[in-house]
Enzyme design. Structure first.
Site, PDB file in Angstrom:
ATOM      1  N   LYS A  22       0.855  -1.192   0.000  1.00  0.00           N
ATOM      2  CA  LYS A  22       0.000   0.000   0.000  1.00  0.00           C
ATOM      3  C   LYS A  22       0.885   1.233   0.000  1.00  0.00           C
ATOM      4  O   LYS A  22       1.832   1.331   0.798  1.00  0.00           O
ATOM      5  CB  LYS A  22      -0.899   0.015   1.243  1.00  0.00           C
TER       6      LYS A  22
ATOM      7  N   THR B  21      -4.082  -5.030   0.319  1.00  0.00           N
ATOM      8  CA  THR B  21      -3.436  -3.744   0.580  1.00  0.00           C
ATOM      9  C   THR B  21      -4.304  -2.858   1.470  1.00  0.00           C
ATOM     10  O   THR B  21      -3.782  -2.048   2.237  1.00  0.00           O
ATOM     11  CB  THR B  21      -3.109  -3.004  -0.730  1.00  0.00           C
TER      12      THR B  21
ATOM     13  N   HIS C 221      22.980  26.027 -10.415  1.00  0.00           N
ATOM     14  CA  HIS C 221      23.835  27.125 -10.839  1.00  0.00           C
ATOM     15  C   HIS C 221      23.119  28.476 -10.809  1.00  0.00           C
ATOM     16  O   HIS C 221      21.938  28.590 -11.157  1.00  0.00           O
ATOM     17  CB  HIS C 221      24.341  26.875 -12.262  1.00  0.00           C
TER      18      HIS C 221
END
Length: 335
Positions: free
Chosen positions: A50, A95, A290
């Site tokens: 799950k 689940t 950057h």
């Protein structure tokens, strides 16, 4: 199919004498992908779980409340391949049941640290279901901190996403629990005390030496423990975060010089291993974010002239350099 179905395996403790399932599984071997395909294929990996079970734990101690918010992921690997090969679901722990287990364990035991809760989850699945060969649990913690209103507020909190804490806990049957902790999304920037010089110069090089540059990165870190039994998980996580910030920034008035991202990364990892003896290894990743100088030389002086204290840079996220390293304790000789 009703709950009383004879095909269903009931959640009885599997590591005790009373741990037999109410309806015994047939002794015949479970079908495998190798047998099903005449030896041509093997199911080299399989599992299910799950994902992203969200949970807010509130601890009320009179008027003083504490909160921790988590996102929990489970993953179970069964000893049998029958659900895949023959469509037989009798050994599957749904689940949805895994989701319910997370809530019920949190209610029963509370949550002291993500690591300890993850260990409780995997232990539960191995204890309750003998068909589970390995259980894994990943826990993400949302960065809440107590609101400061002159003094710490009793029950109000501020979302402060400096960094995200996470852990991955796994355990195989008859083996010790394994814990990996981590930190992600720690974005930092400093405007001086950073350089990058004396690197390889050849026909492929256009990058010039930079004796002074902006240094910015988003730090990811992960580490494991020699033994999860004696680890202070909260202290370890705070030590890692503080080590990164200290070696990146240095003292508030003078800072600290960084000749490269590689050097700063290594210095932080070394401090962690020196301060937290239970950490076995640590790996950090620092991608460059950057901020480049903008060439204003093409513009007339009357346009660019202004306060010399103003400096304008262009943020460039992609492409970016990616620097990483893992520092591990050296195994001492037993001789």
């Amino acid at each position: 199919m009703p709950w009383t179905s004879a095909n269903r395996i009931y959640a009885k403790p599997s590591n005790t004498s009373g741990g037999e399932t109410r309806n015994a599984v047939q002794a015949s071997p479970s079908p495998t992908a190798a047998a099903d395909s005449g030896g041509r294929f093997v199911l080299s990996d399989h599992g299910y779980g799950k994902g992203a079970v969200k949970l807010l734990h509130v601890h009320r101690d009179g008027d003083f409340h504490s909160i921790r918010e988590f996102e929990v992921f489970t993953d179970l690997k069964l000893t049998s391949e029958s659900a895949y090969v023959s469509g037989d679901n009798k050994e599957i722990v749904a689940t949805d049941s895994q989701k319910n287990t997370i809530y019920l364990l949190a209610k029963k035991y509370g949550i002291k640290t993500p690591e300890e809760f993850g260990a409780a989850v995997v232990s539960h699945f191995l204890y309750m279901y003998k068909q589970v060969a390995e259980a894994r649990c990943k826990v993400l913690e949302y960065p809440w901190e107590r609101l400061q209103a002159g003094t710490p507020h009793n029950h109000a909190f501020l979302f402060a996403p400096t960094a995200t804490r996470w852990c991955e806990v796994s355990q195989k049957r008859h083996e010790a629990v394994s814990v990996k902790s981590g930190l992600s999304g720690l974005r930092v920037l400093k405007t001086t005390q950073s350089a990058f010089m004396d690197f390889v110069q050849d026909e492929y090089t256009t990058l010039a030496d930079a004796a002074e540059r902006i240094f910015s990165t988003i730090v990811e870190a992960e580490w494991t423990y020699e033994s999860a039994r004696n680890a202070d998980f909260d202290n370890a996580w705070l030590t890692v975060k503080d080590a990164i910030l200290d070696k990146f920034a240095g003292p508030p008035d003078t800072g600290v010089y960084s000749p490269s991202v590689q050097h700063t990364l290594y210095q932080a990892e070394k401090v962690v291993l020196e301060k937290v003896p239970e950490i076995q290894w640590i790996k950090m990743t620092m991608p460059n974010k950057h901020y480049l100088n903008i060439d204003l030389s093409k513009f007339p002086a009357n346009v660019t002239k202004g306060d010399p204290r103003h400096h304008i840079y262009q943020p460039i996220d992609k492409p970016a350099g990616l620097i990483y390293a893992q520092l591990r304790r050296r195994v001492r000789s037993q001789l």
